[in-house]
Scaffold this active site. Structure first.
Site, mmCIF file in Angstrom:
data_model
loop_
_atom_site.group_PDB
_atom_site.id
_atom_site.type_symbol
_atom_site.label_atom_id
_atom_site.label_comp_id
_atom_site.label_asym_id
_atom_site.label_seq_id
_atom_site.Cartn_x
_atom_site.Cartn_y
_atom_site.Cartn_z
ATOM 1 N N MET A 30 0.839 -1.205 0.000
ATOM 2 C CA MET A 30 0.000 0.000 0.000
ATOM 3 C C MET A 30 0.874 1.255 0.000
ATOM 4 O O MET A 30 0.386 2.358 0.289
ATOM 5 C CB MET A 30 -0.942 -0.007 1.202
ATOM 6 C CG MET A 30 -1.905 -1.195 1.149
ATOM 7 S SD MET A 30 -3.429 -0.954 2.061
ATOM 8 C CE MET A 30 -2.820 -0.732 3.713
ATOM 9 N N GLY A 36 10.952 -2.938 5.622
ATOM 10 C CA GLY A 36 10.173 -4.181 5.631
ATOM 11 C C GLY A 36 9.742 -4.537 4.212
ATOM 12 O O GLY A 36 9.892 -5.677 3.760
ATOM 13 N N HIS A 37 9.229 -3.551 3.492
ATOM 14 C CA HIS A 37 8.802 -3.783 2.107
ATOM 15 C C HIS A 37 9.989 -4.151 1.212
ATOM 16 O O HIS A 37 9.906 -5.080 0.417
ATOM 17 C CB HIS A 37 8.161 -2.512 1.521
ATOM 18 C CG HIS A 37 6.896 -2.069 2.216
ATOM 19 N ND1 HIS A 37 6.821 -0.916 2.956
ATOM 20 C CD2 HIS A 37 5.658 -2.609 2.262
ATOM 21 C CE1 HIS A 37 5.602 -0.760 3.429
ATOM 22 N NE2 HIS A 37 4.862 -1.772 3.028
ATOM 23 N N ASP A 148 2.397 -9.315 8.999
ATOM 24 C CA ASP A 148 0.945 -9.534 8.943
ATOM 25 C C ASP A 148 0.713 -11.051 8.899
ATOM 26 O O ASP A 148 0.350 -11.606 7.874
ATOM 27 C CB ASP A 148 0.367 -8.839 7.711
ATOM 28 C CG ASP A 148 0.564 -7.330 7.766
ATOM 29 O OD1 ASP A 148 -0.316 -6.638 8.276
ATOM 30 O OD2 ASP A 148 1.634 -6.851 7.335
ATOM 31 N N GLN A 151 -2.656 -12.334 7.766
ATOM 32 C CA GLN A 151 -2.846 -12.070 6.330
ATOM 33 C C GLN A 151 -2.118 -13.123 5.493
ATOM 34 O O GLN A 151 -2.654 -13.634 4.503
ATOM 35 C CB GLN A 151 -2.309 -10.675 6.000
ATOM 36 C CG GLN A 151 -2.208 -10.376 4.516
ATOM 37 C CD GLN A 151 -1.828 -8.930 4.278
ATOM 38 O OE1 GLN A 151 -2.656 -8.041 4.383
ATOM 39 N NE2 GLN A 151 -0.571 -8.686 3.961
HETATM 40 P P1 AMP Z 1 1.395 -2.910 3.470
HETATM 41 O O1 AMP Z 1 2.012 -1.881 2.580
HETATM 42 O O2 AMP Z 1 1.321 -2.524 4.905
HETATM 43 O O3 AMP Z 1 0.105 -3.460 2.905
HETATM 44 O O4 AMP Z 1 2.397 -4.135 3.439
HETATM 45 C C1 AMP Z 1 2.785 -4.728 2.225
HETATM 46 C C2 AMP Z 1 3.584 -5.970 2.543
HETATM 47 O O5 AMP Z 1 4.719 -5.617 3.327
HETATM 48 C C3 AMP Z 1 2.780 -6.988 3.369
HETATM 49 O O6 AMP Z 1 3.080 -8.300 2.900
HETATM 50 C C4 AMP Z 1 3.311 -6.769 4.759
HETATM 51 O O7 AMP Z 1 3.225 -7.922 5.576
HETATM 52 C C5 AMP Z 1 4.761 -6.421 4.478
HETATM 53 N N1 AMP Z 1 5.361 -5.711 5.606
HETATM 54 C C6 AMP Z 1 4.927 -4.565 6.190
HETATM 55 N N2 AMP Z 1 5.717 -4.245 7.243
HETATM 56 C C7 AMP Z 1 6.661 -5.218 7.316
HETATM 57 C C8 AMP Z 1 7.752 -5.460 8.201
HETATM 58 N N3 AMP Z 1 8.036 -4.648 9.211
HETATM 59 N N4 AMP Z 1 8.504 -6.565 7.983
HETATM 60 C C9 AMP Z 1 8.223 -7.400 6.960
HETATM 61 N N5 AMP Z 1 7.217 -7.224 6.100
HETATM 62 C C10 AMP Z 1 6.436 -6.149 6.273
#
Ligand code: AMP
Length: 275
Positions: A30, A36-37, A148, A151
């Site tokens: 998103m 993390g991403h 997540d 998820q």
């Molecule tokens: P989001 O943009 O929050 O929808 O996250 C996109 C992807 O990045 C999802 O698969 C999340 O689980 C992953 N994600 C977000 N934060 C982290 C993190 N701190 N460590 C690992 N993966 C992450």
């Protein structure tokens, strides 16, 4: 790096790459990208010939009163991070749902409880957007973060149940040096709240290190360490099925969701089974 701004462009690009015999790796996000991403991008990039990242704030997975309208955005920064991590195509649709769109993908099992209970409809929104993205991108492998955890379980179940031809890989949860799980929503935290937000990881780490094997006692320990404004849940569950556990007799996970100063945060950590 190509920027594809609608479903037609995405489908065309993906079809052409696959016609060349190239395997696509995919990371749905998103936006407001952080380490993390990008860690997921590196995993996907190493497992495929070309890497696709989507940036789309999916309205279907937000409930009324949640932060859809103010979700943080930083397109320039996001594109720079994608470039630096070898992304071939960024899928940046304005909308993913054309007029008349009326399909919902609902995964029961792992969607029940935890965030499924506190955010009704959330995982229907997640499953629906991921199914549609998989249809457009047609990746060989897609990487989701263990941040997540629920998820990831929902997506794995959907792919198995609907026989989607994509390998799902989980990427490790990335934290700041002080233990806070990286999240785009950390941007909302005022400094004092950020300090209190650290109580989530502190509680999980204390549970991990305690040697306690009863879930009730583990959760009591964790709850005692939380400094939050409202606790949505703190639970010990089977790492795979996400059903509640009484004792650590199989691989388990502690999951927490709480509000700190108006920001909803989630975190989780593995708990070792009794040997
Ligand atoms: P989001 O943009 O929050 O929808 O996250 C996109 C992807 O990045 C999802 O698969 C999340 O689980 C992953 N994600 C977000 N934060 C982290 C993190 N701190 N460590 C690992 N993966 C992450």
């Amino acid at each position: 790096m190509e920027i594809l701004s609608d479903a037609t462009a995405m489908t065309r690009w993906s079809r052409a790459r696959r016609a060349e015999g190239l395997a696509l790796g995919f990371v749905p996000t998103m936006g407001f990208l952080h380490a993390g991403h990008t860690s997921l991008m590196d995993i996907a990039g190493n497992r495929a010939d070309r890497l696709v990242v989507s940036i789309y704030v999916n309205p279907l997975q937000f409930g009324p009163g949640e932060d859809l309208a103010r979700y943080p955005r930083d397109l320039e920064g996001d594109l720079a991070r994608c470039r630096a991590h070898g992304v071939s195509a960024v899928f940046l649709p304005e909308s993913l749902y054309e007029p008349g769109f009326c399909t919902t993908v609902a995964v029961a099992g792992p969607s029940r409880g935890l965030c499924g209970a506190t955010r009704p409809g959330h995982f229907d929104g997640v499953a629906t957007v991921v199914a549609r993205l998989f249809g457009l991108v047609q990746p060989r492998v897609a990487v989701f973060g263990e941040k997540d955890w629920q998820q990831l379980a929902v997506v794995r179940r959907m792919v198995r149940d609907l026989a989607m031809e994509v390998e799902i890989v989980g990427g490790p949860l990335i934290r700041d040096a002080d233990g806070l799980a990286l999240s785009s929503r950390n941007r909302y935290l005022a400094p004092a709240d950020r300090a209190r937000a650290l109580s989530l990881s502190r509680a999980l780490f204390a549970m991990q290190a305690s040697g306690i094997v009863e879930a009730k006692a583990l959760c009591a320990l964790g709850r005692g360490l939380l400094d939050v404004d409202a606790l949505d849940y703190l639970e010990v569950v089977c790492a795979e099925s996400l059903t509640p556990l009484e004792v650590l007799d199989r691989p388990a996970r502690a999951l927490v969701a709480a509000r700190v100063g108006g920001t909803r945060l989630i975190d989780n950590a593995p708990l070792e089974p009794v040997s």
